[in-house]
Write a protein that holds these residues in place. Sequence first.
Motif, short mmCIF file in Angstrom:
data_model
loop_
_atom_site.label_atom_id
_atom_site.label_comp_id
_atom_site.label_asym_id
_atom_site.label_seq_id
_atom_site.Cartn_x
_atom_site.Cartn_y
_atom_site.Cartn_z
N LEU A 1 46.46 43.68 35.51
CA LEU A 1 45.60 44.21 34.47
C LEU A 1 45.71 43.41 32.99
O LEU A 1 46.91 42.57 33.06
CB LEU A 1 46.11 45.64 34.15
CG LEU A 1 45.65 46.67 34.86
CD1 LEU A 1 46.24 48.16 34.18
CD2 LEU A 1 44.07 46.87 35.30
N GLY A 2 44.67 43.06 32.40
CA GLY A 2 44.62 42.17 31.33
C GLY A 2 44.73 40.86 31.66
O GLY A 2 44.96 40.06 30.87
N GLY A 3 44.47 40.43 32.71
CA GLY A 3 44.45 38.95 33.30
C GLY A 3 43.24 38.32 33.27
O GLY A 3 42.86 37.54 34.21
N GLY A 4 42.18 38.68 32.72
CA GLY A 4 40.88 38.30 32.81
C GLY A 4 40.02 39.18 33.68
O GLY A 4 40.36 40.28 34.00
N THR A 5 39.09 38.30 34.20
CA THR A 5 38.28 39.14 35.32
C THR A 5 38.73 38.83 36.68
O THR A 5 38.13 39.40 37.60
CB THR A 5 36.85 38.34 35.07
OG1 THR A 5 37.03 37.33 35.25
CG2 THR A 5 36.17 38.80 33.95
N GLU A 6 39.85 38.05 37.04
CA GLU A 6 40.30 38.09 38.22
C GLU A 6 40.94 39.44 38.78
O GLU A 6 41.64 40.02 38.41
CB GLU A 6 41.23 36.92 38.22
CG GLU A 6 42.10 36.66 39.67
CD GLU A 6 43.18 35.54 39.70
OE1 GLU A 6 44.03 35.61 40.35
OE2 GLU A 6 42.84 34.70 38.69
N THR A 7 40.56 39.70 40.12
CA THR A 7 40.84 40.92 40.52
C THR A 7 41.23 40.72 41.79
O THR A 7 41.17 41.26 43.15
CB THR A 7 39.59 41.98 40.70
OG1 THR A 7 38.71 41.18 41.68
CG2 THR A 7 39.26 42.34 39.39
N GLU A 8 42.49 39.79 41.97
CA GLU A 8 42.91 39.30 43.43
C GLU A 8 43.97 40.52 43.87
O GLU A 8 44.71 41.09 43.08
CB GLU A 8 43.86 38.08 43.33
CG GLU A 8 44.54 37.81 44.81
CD GLU A 8 45.51 36.47 44.46
OE1 GLU A 8 46.08 36.16 45.43
OE2 GLU A 8 45.67 36.13 43.47
N GLU A 9 43.82 41.22 44.92
CA GLU A 9 44.50 42.24 45.48
C GLU A 9 45.46 41.70 46.64
O GLU A 9 45.27 40.90 47.30
CB GLU A 9 43.48 43.29 46.35
CG GLU A 9 42.58 43.76 45.34
CD GLU A 9 41.91 44.86 46.15
OE1 GLU A 9 41.75 44.88 47.40
OE2 GLU A 9 41.27 45.87 45.43
N VAL A 10 46.75 42.02 46.33
CA VAL A 10 47.97 41.58 47.22
C VAL A 10 48.55 42.76 47.76
O VAL A 10 48.93 43.91 47.25
CB VAL A 10 48.98 41.05 46.10
CG1 VAL A 10 50.18 40.54 47.02
CG2 VAL A 10 48.41 39.74 45.46
N ASN A 11 48.84 42.74 49.25
CA ASN A 11 49.61 43.57 50.02
C ASN A 11 51.11 43.69 49.57
O ASN A 11 51.56 42.70 49.34
CB ASN A 11 49.47 43.47 51.40
CG ASN A 11 48.12 43.86 51.93
OD1 ASN A 11 47.57 44.87 51.47
ND2 ASN A 11 47.64 43.05 52.66
#
Length: 113
Positions: A21-31
């Motif tokens: 959250l709060g890191g711009g628009t990047e929405t990388e998901e990590v298992n």
Amino acid sequence: MNERRKSKRIELESRILIKRLGGGTETEEVNIDIIDVSKTGVGFSCHKPLEIGAVYEAYLTIWTKEVIHAFIEIVRIIKEADTFSYGGIFIGMPEMDAARIAVYDTVKTATEE
């Protein structure tokens, strides 16, 4: 060792997807692999380096296959070989969701006795 946890930790075989959250628009998901969970926090490991103090949005799949939407603040990081071990506290978790975790702990403890 002095115990600092507010709630008893329980093991849970599950996985969550997590994004910063709060890191711009990047929405990388990590298992990530959950090590233990309590109504106040979660211990987990993953290969991606995360930042201490950062808040991540998470989708925690619990034993009933329900998904709990949570926000986790990273409070501990330990580097282990090719992975990282993290400790995080839940931020603003609704009491109903925290109660689901507490109920599981009660049932598990009762069946182990």
